[in-house]
Design an enzyme around this catalytic site. Structure first.
Site, PDB file in Angstrom:
ATOM      1  N   ASP A   7       5.468 -67.259  -8.366  1.00  0.00           N
ATOM      2  CA  ASP A   7       4.677 -68.284  -9.042  1.00  0.00           C
ATOM      3  C   ASP A   7       5.652 -69.290  -9.646  1.00  0.00           C
ATOM      4  O   ASP A   7       6.870 -69.259  -9.357  1.00  0.00           O
ATOM      5  CB  ASP A   7       3.708 -67.665 -10.065  1.00  0.00           C
ATOM      6  CG  ASP A   7       4.414 -67.056 -11.280  1.00  0.00           C
ATOM      7  OD1 ASP A   7       5.667 -67.049 -11.310  1.00  0.00           O
ATOM      8  OD2 ASP A   7       3.714 -66.580 -12.190  1.00  0.00           O
ATOM      9  N   HIS A   8       5.136 -70.191 -10.482  1.00  0.00           N
ATOM     10  CA  HIS A   8       5.970 -71.243 -11.076  1.00  0.00           C
ATOM     11  C   HIS A   8       7.023 -70.682 -12.036  1.00  0.00           C
ATOM     12  O   HIS A   8       8.077 -71.273 -12.208  1.00  0.00           O
ATOM     13  CB  HIS A   8       5.085 -72.261 -11.792  1.00  0.00           C
ATOM     14  CG  HIS A   8       4.183 -71.643 -12.821  1.00  0.00           C
ATOM     15  ND1 HIS A   8       3.185 -70.740 -12.492  1.00  0.00           N
ATOM     16  CD2 HIS A   8       4.137 -71.765 -14.180  1.00  0.00           C
ATOM     17  CE1 HIS A   8       2.567 -70.349 -13.591  1.00  0.00           C
ATOM     18  NE2 HIS A   8       3.127 -70.951 -14.632  1.00  0.00           N
ATOM     19  N   CYS A  64       7.692 -63.227 -10.478  1.00  0.00           N
ATOM     20  CA  CYS A  64       6.868 -63.969 -11.437  1.00  0.00           C
ATOM     21  C   CYS A  64       7.563 -63.812 -12.784  1.00  0.00           C
ATOM     22  O   CYS A  64       8.751 -63.489 -12.820  1.00  0.00           O
ATOM     23  CB  CYS A  64       5.409 -63.503 -11.425  1.00  0.00           C
ATOM     24  SG  CYS A  64       5.089 -61.841 -12.034  1.00  0.00           S
ATOM     25  N   GLY A  65       6.874 -64.027 -13.883  1.00  0.00           N
ATOM     26  CA  GLY A  65       7.538 -63.944 -15.183  1.00  0.00           C
ATOM     27  C   GLY A  65       8.041 -62.549 -15.485  1.00  0.00           C
ATOM     28  O   GLY A  65       9.175 -62.358 -15.940  1.00  0.00           O
ATOM     29  N   THR A  66       7.196 -61.573 -15.250  1.00  0.00           N
ATOM     30  CA  THR A  66       7.564 -60.176 -15.523  1.00  0.00           C
ATOM     31  C   THR A  66       7.727 -59.346 -14.254  1.00  0.00           C
ATOM     32  O   THR A  66       8.244 -58.222 -14.312  1.00  0.00           O
ATOM     33  CB  THR A  66       6.458 -59.491 -16.352  1.00  0.00           C
ATOM     34  OG1 THR A  66       5.234 -59.596 -15.597  1.00  0.00           O
ATOM     35  CG2 THR A  66       6.283 -60.143 -17.712  1.00  0.00           C
ATOM     36  N   GLY A  67       7.219 -59.839 -13.153  1.00  0.00           N
ATOM     37  CA  GLY A  67       7.155 -59.057 -11.908  1.00  0.00           C
ATOM     38  C   GLY A  67       5.895 -58.201 -11.847  1.00  0.00           C
ATOM     39  O   GLY A  67       5.580 -57.622 -10.807  1.00  0.00           O
ATOM     40  N   GLY A  69       2.406 -58.951 -12.660  1.00  0.00           N
ATOM     41  CA  GLY A  69       1.183 -59.481 -12.040  1.00  0.00           C
ATOM     42  C   GLY A  69       1.310 -59.596 -10.534  1.00  0.00           C
ATOM     43  O   GLY A  69       0.411 -59.183  -9.782  1.00  0.00           O
ATOM     44  N   HIS A  97      12.603 -42.777  -1.481  1.00  0.00           N
ATOM     45  CA  HIS A  97      11.529 -41.805  -1.699  1.00  0.00           C
ATOM     46  C   HIS A  97      10.130 -42.358  -1.427  1.00  0.00           C
ATOM     47  O   HIS A  97       9.253 -41.634  -0.975  1.00  0.00           O
ATOM     48  CB  HIS A  97      11.553 -41.286  -3.138  1.00  0.00           C
ATOM     49  CG  HIS A  97      12.749 -40.414  -3.420  1.00  0.00           C
ATOM     50  ND1 HIS A  97      12.875 -39.680  -4.572  1.00  0.00           N
ATOM     51  CD2 HIS A  97      13.875 -40.165  -2.697  1.00  0.00           C
ATOM     52  CE1 HIS A  97      14.024 -39.006  -4.546  1.00  0.00           C
ATOM     53  NE2 HIS A  97      14.650 -39.302  -3.423  1.00  0.00           N
ATOM     54  N   ARG A 108      11.663 -63.459 -16.470  1.00  0.00           N
ATOM     55  CA  ARG A 108      11.827 -63.368 -17.923  1.00  0.00           C
ATOM     56  C   ARG A 108      12.450 -62.033 -18.320  1.00  0.00           C
ATOM     57  O   ARG A 108      12.668 -61.770 -19.508  1.00  0.00           O
ATOM     58  CB  ARG A 108      10.460 -63.518 -18.608  1.00  0.00           C
ATOM     59  CG  ARG A 108       9.889 -64.917 -18.494  1.00  0.00           C
ATOM     60  CD  ARG A 108       8.461 -64.983 -18.989  1.00  0.00           C
ATOM     61  NE  ARG A 108       7.995 -66.361 -19.082  1.00  0.00           N
ATOM     62  CZ  ARG A 108       6.718 -66.724 -19.000  1.00  0.00           C
ATOM     63  NH1 ARG A 108       5.771 -65.813 -18.839  1.00  0.00           N
ATOM     64  NH2 ARG A 108       6.370 -67.987 -19.088  1.00  0.00           N
ATOM     65  N   HIS A 132       9.053 -36.464   1.323  1.00  0.00           N
ATOM     66  CA  HIS A 132       8.454 -37.689   0.773  1.00  0.00           C
ATOM     67  C   HIS A 132       7.332 -38.210   1.655  1.00  0.00           C
ATOM     68  O   HIS A 132       6.441 -38.911   1.169  1.00  0.00           O
ATOM     69  CB  HIS A 132       9.524 -38.762   0.594  1.00  0.00           C
ATOM     70  CG  HIS A 132      10.654 -38.310  -0.273  1.00  0.00           C
ATOM     71  ND1 HIS A 132      10.481 -38.006  -1.601  1.00  0.00           N
ATOM     72  CD2 HIS A 132      11.959 -38.072   0.013  1.00  0.00           C
ATOM     73  CE1 HIS A 132      11.640 -37.609  -2.113  1.00  0.00           C
ATOM     74  NE2 HIS A 132      12.549 -37.630  -1.148  1.00  0.00           N
ATOM     75  N   ARG A 135       3.848 -37.327   0.589  1.00  0.00           N
ATOM     76  CA  ARG A 135       3.354 -38.101  -0.563  1.00  0.00           C
ATOM     77  C   ARG A 135       2.976 -39.518  -0.165  1.00  0.00           C
ATOM     78  O   ARG A 135       1.967 -40.051  -0.636  1.00  0.00           O
ATOM     79  CB  ARG A 135       4.424 -38.109  -1.656  1.00  0.00           C
ATOM     80  CG  ARG A 135       4.698 -36.691  -2.159  1.00  0.00           C
ATOM     81  CD  ARG A 135       6.114 -36.468  -2.593  1.00  0.00           C
ATOM     82  NE  ARG A 135       6.366 -35.031  -2.815  1.00  0.00           N
ATOM     83  CZ  ARG A 135       7.544 -34.534  -3.107  1.00  0.00           C
ATOM     84  NH1 ARG A 135       8.596 -35.321  -3.227  1.00  0.00           N
ATOM     85  NH2 ARG A 135       7.694 -33.246  -3.258  1.00  0.00           N
TER      86      ARG A 135
HETATM   87  C1  RB5 Z   1       2.596 -66.681 -15.966  1.00  0.00           C
HETATM   88  O1  RB5 Z   1       2.501 -67.234 -17.238  1.00  0.00           O
HETATM   89  C2  RB5 Z   1       2.884 -65.200 -16.083  1.00  0.00           C
HETATM   90  O2  RB5 Z   1       1.765 -64.546 -16.576  1.00  0.00           O
HETATM   91  C3  RB5 Z   1       3.301 -64.636 -14.744  1.00  0.00           C
HETATM   92  O3  RB5 Z   1       4.440 -65.269 -14.294  1.00  0.00           O
HETATM   93  C4  RB5 Z   1       3.623 -63.162 -14.722  1.00  0.00           C
HETATM   94  O4  RB5 Z   1       4.519 -62.812 -15.701  1.00  0.00           O
HETATM   95  C5  RB5 Z   1       2.457 -62.262 -14.674  1.00  0.00           C
HETATM   96  O5  RB5 Z   1       2.570 -61.030 -14.602  1.00  0.00           O
END
Ligand code: RB5
Length: 150
Positions: A7-8, A64-67, A69, A97, A108, A132, A135
């Site tokens: 994403d952005h 993405c920001g956290t990976g 979503g 595995h 982030r 493995h 599973r």
């Molecule tokens: C976007 O603001 C943020 O929610 C997305 O990049 C991600 O971190 C979602 O999991």
């Protein structure tokens, strides 16, 4: 061929990964997003994941920001096993595995150098099969029938 998606918020990290793959002589296809305009990560997770399940790409990497979503979205696609990682050990073990076919990271959460180490381990890892496989097959069964066994 490695499918890429972000994403952005993840786009800068994706660009770092693109450069890394180029240095390693590894081919990739970027499924977007292509600029920093706000967008919705499931759309890019879906495009890259579809390329993996169709066989157009062997594996995929998402940012993405956290990976989180983008990995959850990718895991909704039948046949995808996407791991979100912030360190190389889990990336390696997820290949050995869990036979993961997609890797997600958060811009982030990890810096560029750490992300490259994670990608390196993930690409190096070879699925071990054996115990493995039972599973992985059970996960496939859940995906297909919602249960394990009769
Ligand atoms: C976007 O603001 C943020 O929610 C997305 O990049 C991600 O971190 C979602 O999991």
């Amino acid at each position: 061929m490695i499918a890429l998606g972000s994403d952005h918020v993840g786009i800068e990290l994706k660009r770092v990964i693109m450069q890394y793959l180029e240095e390693k002589g590894l081919a990739y296809k970027d499924f977007g997003t292509f600029d920093t305009e706000r967008c919705n990560y499931p759309e890019y997770a879906l495009k890259a994941a579809n390329a993996v399940v169709s066989g157009e790409c062997d594996k995929g990497i998402l940012c993405c920001g956290t990976g989180i979503g983008i990995s959850i979205a990718a895991n909704k696609v039948k046949g995808i096993r996407c791991v979100v990682c912030s360190e190389p050990y889990s990336a390696l073990l997820s290949r050995q595995h869990n036979n993961t076919n997609m890797l997600a990271m958060g811009s982030r959460v990890v810096g560029g150098d750490l992300a490259k180490m994670i990608v390196e381990q993930w690409l190096t890892g070879v699925y071990e099969g054996g115990r493995h496989q039972v599973r992985v097959d059970q996960m496939k069964e859940i995906e297909e029938t919602g249960k394990i066994g009769k």
